[in-house]
Design a protein around this motif. Structure first.
Motif, PDB file in Angstrom:
ATOM      1  N   ASN A 239     -36.114 -14.957  11.850  1.00  0.00           N
ATOM      2  CA  ASN A 239     -35.003 -15.893  12.050  1.00  0.00           C
ATOM      3  C   ASN A 239     -33.649 -15.228  11.818  1.00  0.00           C
ATOM      4  N   LYS A 240     -33.511 -14.009  12.335  1.00  0.00           N
ATOM      5  CA  LYS A 240     -32.238 -13.298  12.197  1.00  0.00           C
ATOM      6  C   LYS A 240     -32.216 -12.114  13.167  1.00  0.00           C
ATOM      7  N   TRP A 241     -31.016 -11.537  13.337  1.00  0.00           N
ATOM      8  CA  TRP A 241     -30.865 -10.329  14.140  1.00  0.00           C
ATOM      9  C   TRP A 241     -31.287  -9.129  13.303  1.00  0.00           C
ATOM     10  N   ILE A 242     -32.077  -8.244  13.914  1.00  0.00           N
ATOM     11  CA  ILE A 242     -32.578  -7.080  13.173  1.00  0.00           C
ATOM     12  C   ILE A 242     -32.326  -5.806  13.984  1.00  0.00           C
ATOM     13  N   ASN A 243     -32.286  -4.685  13.283  1.00  0.00           N
ATOM     14  CA  ASN A 243     -32.193  -3.384  13.923  1.00  0.00           C
ATOM     15  C   ASN A 243     -33.599  -2.933  14.299  1.00  0.00           C
ATOM     16  N   ASP A 244     -33.874  -2.921  15.584  1.00  0.00           N
ATOM     17  CA  ASP A 244     -35.163  -2.436  16.079  1.00  0.00           C
ATOM     18  C   ASP A 244     -34.943  -1.048  16.671  1.00  0.00           C
ATOM     19  N   ARG A 245     -35.324  -0.039  15.930  1.00  0.00           N
ATOM     20  CA  ARG A 245     -35.039   1.335  16.346  1.00  0.00           C
ATOM     21  C   ARG A 245     -35.821   1.747  17.595  1.00  0.00           C
ATOM     22  N   ASN A 246     -36.823   0.983  17.940  1.00  0.00           N
ATOM     23  CA  ASN A 246     -37.594   1.295  19.136  1.00  0.00           C
ATOM     24  C   ASN A 246     -37.056   0.597  20.380  1.00  0.00           C
ATOM     25  N   HIS A 247     -36.046  -0.256  20.163  1.00  0.00           N
ATOM     26  CA  HIS A 247     -35.506  -1.026  21.291  1.00  0.00           C
ATOM     27  C   HIS A 247     -34.242  -0.332  21.796  1.00  0.00           C
ATOM     28  N   GLU A 248     -34.230   0.009  23.065  1.00  0.00           N
ATOM     29  CA  GLU A 248     -33.123   0.782  23.614  1.00  0.00           C
ATOM     30  C   GLU A 248     -32.121  -0.053  24.415  1.00  0.00           C
ATOM     31  N   SER A 249     -32.490  -1.259  24.835  1.00  0.00           N
ATOM     32  CA  SER A 249     -31.564  -2.052  25.649  1.00  0.00           C
ATOM     33  C   SER A 249     -30.518  -2.723  24.761  1.00  0.00           C
ATOM     34  N   PHE A 250     -29.356  -3.012  25.349  1.00  0.00           N
ATOM     35  CA  PHE A 250     -28.285  -3.644  24.599  1.00  0.00           C
ATOM     36  C   PHE A 250     -28.569  -5.133  24.399  1.00  0.00           C
ATOM     37  N   SER A 251     -27.953  -5.705  23.380  1.00  0.00           N
ATOM     38  CA  SER A 251     -28.155  -7.124  23.078  1.00  0.00           C
ATOM     39  C   SER A 251     -27.533  -8.022  24.133  1.00  0.00           C
ATOM     40  N   PHE A 252     -26.506  -7.519  24.825  1.00  0.00           N
ATOM     41  CA  PHE A 252     -25.740  -8.334  25.765  1.00  0.00           C
ATOM     42  C   PHE A 252     -25.718  -7.666  27.136  1.00  0.00           C
ATOM     43  N   VAL A 253     -25.693  -8.477  28.183  1.00  0.00           N
ATOM     44  CA  VAL A 253     -25.609  -7.951  29.548  1.00  0.00           C
ATOM     45  C   VAL A 253     -24.235  -7.320  29.734  1.00  0.00           C
ATOM     46  N   GLN A 254     -24.202  -6.097  30.230  1.00  0.00           N
ATOM     47  CA  GLN A 254     -22.960  -5.317  30.202  1.00  0.00           C
ATOM     48  C   GLN A 254     -21.922  -5.720  31.249  1.00  0.00           C
ATOM     49  N   ASN A 255     -22.312  -6.444  32.285  1.00  0.00           N
ATOM     50  CA  ASN A 255     -21.330  -6.779  33.325  1.00  0.00           C
ATOM     51  C   ASN A 255     -21.050  -8.271  33.413  1.00  0.00           C
ATOM     52  N   ARG A 256     -21.307  -8.978  32.317  1.00  0.00           N
ATOM     53  CA  ARG A 256     -21.054 -10.413  32.287  1.00  0.00           C
ATOM     54  C   ARG A 256     -19.984 -10.747  31.239  1.00  0.00           C
ATOM     55  N   THR A 257     -19.506 -11.981  31.266  1.00  0.00           N
ATOM     56  CA  THR A 257     -18.366 -12.359  30.422  1.00  0.00           C
ATOM     57  C   THR A 257     -18.714 -12.399  28.943  1.00  0.00           C
ATOM     58  N   GLY A 258     -19.992 -12.555  28.616  1.00  0.00           N
ATOM     59  CA  GLY A 258     -20.378 -12.547  27.209  1.00  0.00           C
ATOM     60  C   GLY A 258     -19.965 -11.269  26.514  1.00  0.00           C
ATOM     61  N   ILE A 259     -20.098 -10.128  27.200  1.00  0.00           N
ATOM     62  CA  ILE A 259     -19.719  -8.855  26.587  1.00  0.00           C
ATOM     63  C   ILE A 259     -18.206  -8.782  26.409  1.00  0.00           C
ATOM     64  N   SER A 260     -17.460  -9.446  27.286  1.00  0.00           N
ATOM     65  CA  SER A 260     -15.998  -9.479  27.136  1.00  0.00           C
ATOM     66  C   SER A 260     -15.634 -10.202  25.843  1.00  0.00           C
ATOM     67  N   LEU A 261     -16.327 -11.302  25.568  1.00  0.00           N
ATOM     68  CA  LEU A 261     -16.081 -12.031  24.321  1.00  0.00           C
ATOM     69  C   LEU A 261     -16.416 -11.169  23.108  1.00  0.00           C
ATOM     70  N   MET A 262     -17.530 -10.430  23.165  1.00  0.00           N
ATOM     71  CA  MET A 262     -17.941  -9.619  22.025  1.00  0.00           C
ATOM     72  C   MET A 262     -16.961  -8.473  21.775  1.00  0.00           C
ATOM     73  N   ILE A 263     -16.457  -7.872  22.842  1.00  0.00           N
ATOM     74  CA  ILE A 263     -15.474  -6.794  22.691  1.00  0.00           C
ATOM     75  C   ILE A 263     -14.184  -7.344  22.078  1.00  0.00           C
ATOM     76  N   CYS A 264     -13.739  -8.482  22.579  1.00  0.00           N
ATOM     77  CA  CYS A 264     -12.523  -9.103  22.021  1.00  0.00           C
ATOM     78  C   CYS A 264     -12.706  -9.410  20.545  1.00  0.00           C
ATOM     79  N   ARG A 265     -13.859  -9.964  20.197  1.00  0.00           N
ATOM     80  CA  ARG A 265     -14.120 -10.309  18.798  1.00  0.00           C
ATOM     81  C   ARG A 265     -14.146  -9.050  17.926  1.00  0.00           C
TER      82      ARG A 265
END
Length: 311
Positions: A239-265
């Motif tokens: 029930n939380k975000w964890i560091n999965d060292r075996n997972h290589e993909s990013f948490s957020f889609v890189q070409n969508r507006t969600g990543i814009s919000l995360m960068i701004c934050r």
């Protein structure tokens, strides 16, 4: 395939409303006309596009899916408009912080007039004192009447630089200036240029009232590969975000507006520590939750508001 002449006629508001009703748009006809008159058919069509039926061969049909109403489409439009204003607000603060930091750090090393050495002749010409600047900016006119030369000190000149010239100045500055600016903004230098190219596109879209909600951005920002926070995964079991060292993909889609919000934050945490921007973003999503808006179209995963980068 060969090009064909454009033959669609211009329609009156009444005709536009009747056309949409025939295609399945539900709701009061007067309300439909009111929305069309205030926003325009073409602009509003971007918000009912996802609700068009699928035809054969994977193409969208003109007919709308059952239950598509003018109130649903208008909620999408209003959400997008307010999201656009929030993004513009954040990018404005970030851009001003970049200008302030770069002018301060550059002057710290080179003094007020060292910046010409880090600009091309064409870029330098864009910030030299001229008659147009004197008429447009009071501070330029005042300076030119008191001091010699056609150059402003760097802390004034940055106010005349477009973002391209500003980034040129940063890229040409020595590493100690670059590192200091990156510390001020909490942006790794390896991704700074990419982030700014992305935010520049988003800012321009916001300034021209373009749709941002489910937009696919042509300029996807590069993300820090060495920072595991961008690759965290949500564990339903823990029930939380964890560091999965075996997972290589990013948490957020890189070409969508969600990543814009995360960068701004990410940047706003450093440049606007007392800002309530984060709370206003969360309040917007909460207000429109349950109104049929597909937030996943923004490339946001479930539980994104609990992600350490957002918190």
């Amino acid at each position: 395939m060969p090009l064909i002449p454009y033959s669609k006629p211009a329609l009156t508001i009444d005709q536009q409303a009747d056309l949409l009703i025939r295609r399945g748009l539900a709701g009061d006809r007067n309300e439909i006309k009111k929305r069309l008159a205030s926003v325009g058919y073409y602009r509003l069509s971007a918000y009912w596009y996802p609700y068009r039926e699928w035809a054969e061969a994977g193409q969208r049909a003109d007919q709308l899916q059952p239950g598509t109403s003018i109130s649903l489409i208008w909620d999408h439009y209003v959400f997008d408009r307010r999201l656009r204003l929030l993004l513009f607000d954040a990018i404005e603060r970030i851009e001003i912080a970049l200008r302030s930091s770069l002018s301060y750090r550059h002057a710290e090393v080179f003094g007020p007039f060292g910046y010409p050495n880090n600009l091309t002749p064409d870029s330098l010409d864009k910030v030299k004192i001229n008659e147009s600047f004197k008429k447009q900016y009071t501070f330029v006119d005042h300076f030119s009447k008191k001091y010699q030369g056609d150059l402003l000190p760097v802390w004034m000149a940055v106010g005349l630089m477009d973002i391209g010239v500003l980034l040129e100045l940063l890229r040409a500055s020595p590493k100690r200036v670059q590192d200091a600016v990156c510390r001020d903004l909490a942006i790794p230098f390896a991704v700074l240029n990419s982030w700014w190219q992305h935010l520049r596109v988003v800012r321009n879209a916001c300034a021209h009232h373009a749709r941002v909600w489910n937009n696919v951005w042509g300029v996807a920002p590069r993300l820090p590969h060495m920072e595991r926070a961008w690759r965290m995964q949500y564990s339903e079991k823990a029930n939380k975000w964890i560091n999965d060292r075996n997972h290589e993909s990013f948490s957020f889609v890189q070409n969508r507006t969600g990543i814009s919000l995360m960068i701004c934050r990410t940047i706003m945490k450093n440049v606007a520590k007392t800002s309530k921007w984060k709370n206003r973003v969360e309040a917007l999503f909460q207000e429109f939750e349950g109104k049929g808006i597909n937030f996943s179209s923004m490339g946001l995963p479930n539980h994104w508001q609990e992600h350490p980068l957002w918190r």
